[in-house]
Design an enzyme around this catalytic site. Structure first.
Site, PDB file in Angstrom:
ATOM      1  N   MET A   1       0.830  -1.182   0.000  1.00 22.67           N
ATOM      2  CA  MET A   1       0.000   0.000   0.000  1.00 22.67           C
ATOM      3  C   MET A   1       0.879   1.253   0.000  1.00 22.67           C
ATOM      4  O   MET A   1       2.107   1.174  -0.035  1.00 22.67           O
ATOM      5  CB  MET A   1      -0.920  -0.001   1.226  1.00 22.67           C
ATOM      6  CG  MET A   1      -2.019  -1.059   1.166  1.00 22.67           C
ATOM      7  SD  MET A   1      -3.300  -0.657  -0.049  1.00 22.67           S
ATOM      8  CE  MET A   1      -4.427  -2.028   0.234  1.00 22.67           C
ATOM      9  N   CYS A   2       0.249   2.396   0.100  1.00 19.70           N
ATOM     10  CA  CYS A   2       0.958   3.667  -0.032  1.00 19.70           C
ATOM     11  C   CYS A   2       1.213   4.301   1.324  1.00 19.70           C
ATOM     12  O   CYS A   2       0.818   3.794   2.368  1.00 19.70           O
ATOM     13  CB  CYS A   2       0.136   4.616  -0.904  1.00 19.70           C
ATOM     14  SG  CYS A   2      -0.318   3.918  -2.514  1.00 19.70           S
TER      15      CYS A   2
END
Length: 332
Positions: A1-2
């Protein structure tokens, strides 16, 4: 994910103090996170983006933010390092990406921009392909035509724009931006319910018009924790020891600096406070910081006698949780 980081201050900050110099800056987190619990141990090497506003308004340049994005890993981009040493801004968005939806391309790098608005997302909209067409069909042309990439995040921004009375307005009130964000989340939840989607969506969204910042820590679940989100505030953010060791200082009661991040940028436990799950955080133009519960079908009141707490497994498995106890363990 970011991962993302937000800075808003009464004075401009040199971008390097956020992005490159701190030993646990968002750039270093992208390949060497000491706080994030992640069963898969991914790197955030699928591009990055930085957005900032001018310190002084210039009529020729306009009020829109400047954006620098790249599909190269942030830690290996010499142009980012050079720019960060020479640019100052009172409001900065930074984002590093690990691809979950959408291809590796400049068009898919955050932050996304429309006019003077800037938007980022950390998380994922569950089974987005099942609601994408319906979402697109409900958009006005101004929002639909804005989208250049193919991520769930950018389509969420388009949906947000469609909730504004005028997405091309020169000014936005705090209430206008807040309502548009709440309506965006409510609409995504509605589409998911109609499509029979049961997996929770992780919707840590943030948007700014250069004056107000709206951020959510949100998950469409009553049982699970959302992706982690932290804030820090004070009068100065500076390096106190060699090796990129930074801390937030509080000389008085003023809030000259407010920072929000997926993971703390320092290992100083007292510097950072966790934003609660399914809450909205607001930084007003006058530098007031507000936390407001998002009261919907997934809200659980702390006073509910049947509530025993949210579980961390869902966010932890997706690499989106940095618990407070890790701050002390990671400090060196």
């Amino acid at each position: 994910m970011c991962r993302f980081v937000i800075y808003k201050g009464t004075a401009p900050v040199q971008l390097s103090h956020l992005l490159t110099r701190p030993c646990h800056s968002i750039i270093n987190q992208a390949f060497d996170s000491r706080l994030r619990l992640d069963h898969r141990r991914p790197m955030n090497g699928d591009g990055f983006g930085v957005g900032w506003y001018d310190s002084v308004y210039d009529e020729e340049l306009g009020s829109q933010p400047c954006i620098f994005t790249s599909v190269t890993p942030a830690w290996n981009n010499v142009n980012l390092t050079r720019l960060a040493e020479k640019i100052k801004s009172p409001l900065v968005f930074g984002h590093v990406r690990a691809t979950t939806a959408g291809s590796l391309s400049l068009d898919n790098c955050h932050p996304f921009v429309h006019g003077k608005l800037m938007f980022m997302h950390n998380g994922g909209i569950a089974d987005f392909h099942l609601i994408k067409r319906k979402l697109q069909m409900g958009l006005p042309d101004v929002a639909f035509d804005m989208v250049q990439g193919n991520t769930d995040s950018e389509w969420a921004f388009a949906l947000f724009l469609s909730m504004l009375p005028d997405p091309n307005a020169r000014t936005f009130t705090v209430q206008t931006l807040r309502k548009a964000m709440l309506d965006t989340i409510a609409t995504l939840n509605k589409y998911a319910e109609e499509a029979g989607i049961t997996e929770p969506s992780l919707m840590n969204f943030c948007v700014t018009d250069g004056e107000t910042v709206i951020v959510t820590r949100y998950i469409s679940s009553k049982r699970d924790e959302a992706a982690s989100l932290w804030f820090s505030s004070g009068t100065s953010f500076s390096e106190y020891a060699e090796g990129g060791h930074y801390k937030m200082s509080k000389a008085d009661k003023r809030e000259n600096i407010i920072m929000i991040a997926s993971e703390p940028l320092t290992f100083e436990r007292a510097d950072w406070m966790e934003i609660k799950t399914n809450n909205m955080a607001i930084i007003t133009p006058k530098m007031n910081f507000l936390q407001i519960p998002i009261i919907d079908q997934f809200y659980v009141s702390p006073a509910d006698p049947t509530f025993t707490g949210r579980t961390t497994e869902f966010a932890r498995e997706k690499g989106l949780l940095a618990p407070r106890k890790e701050l002390s363990a990671a400090k060196v």
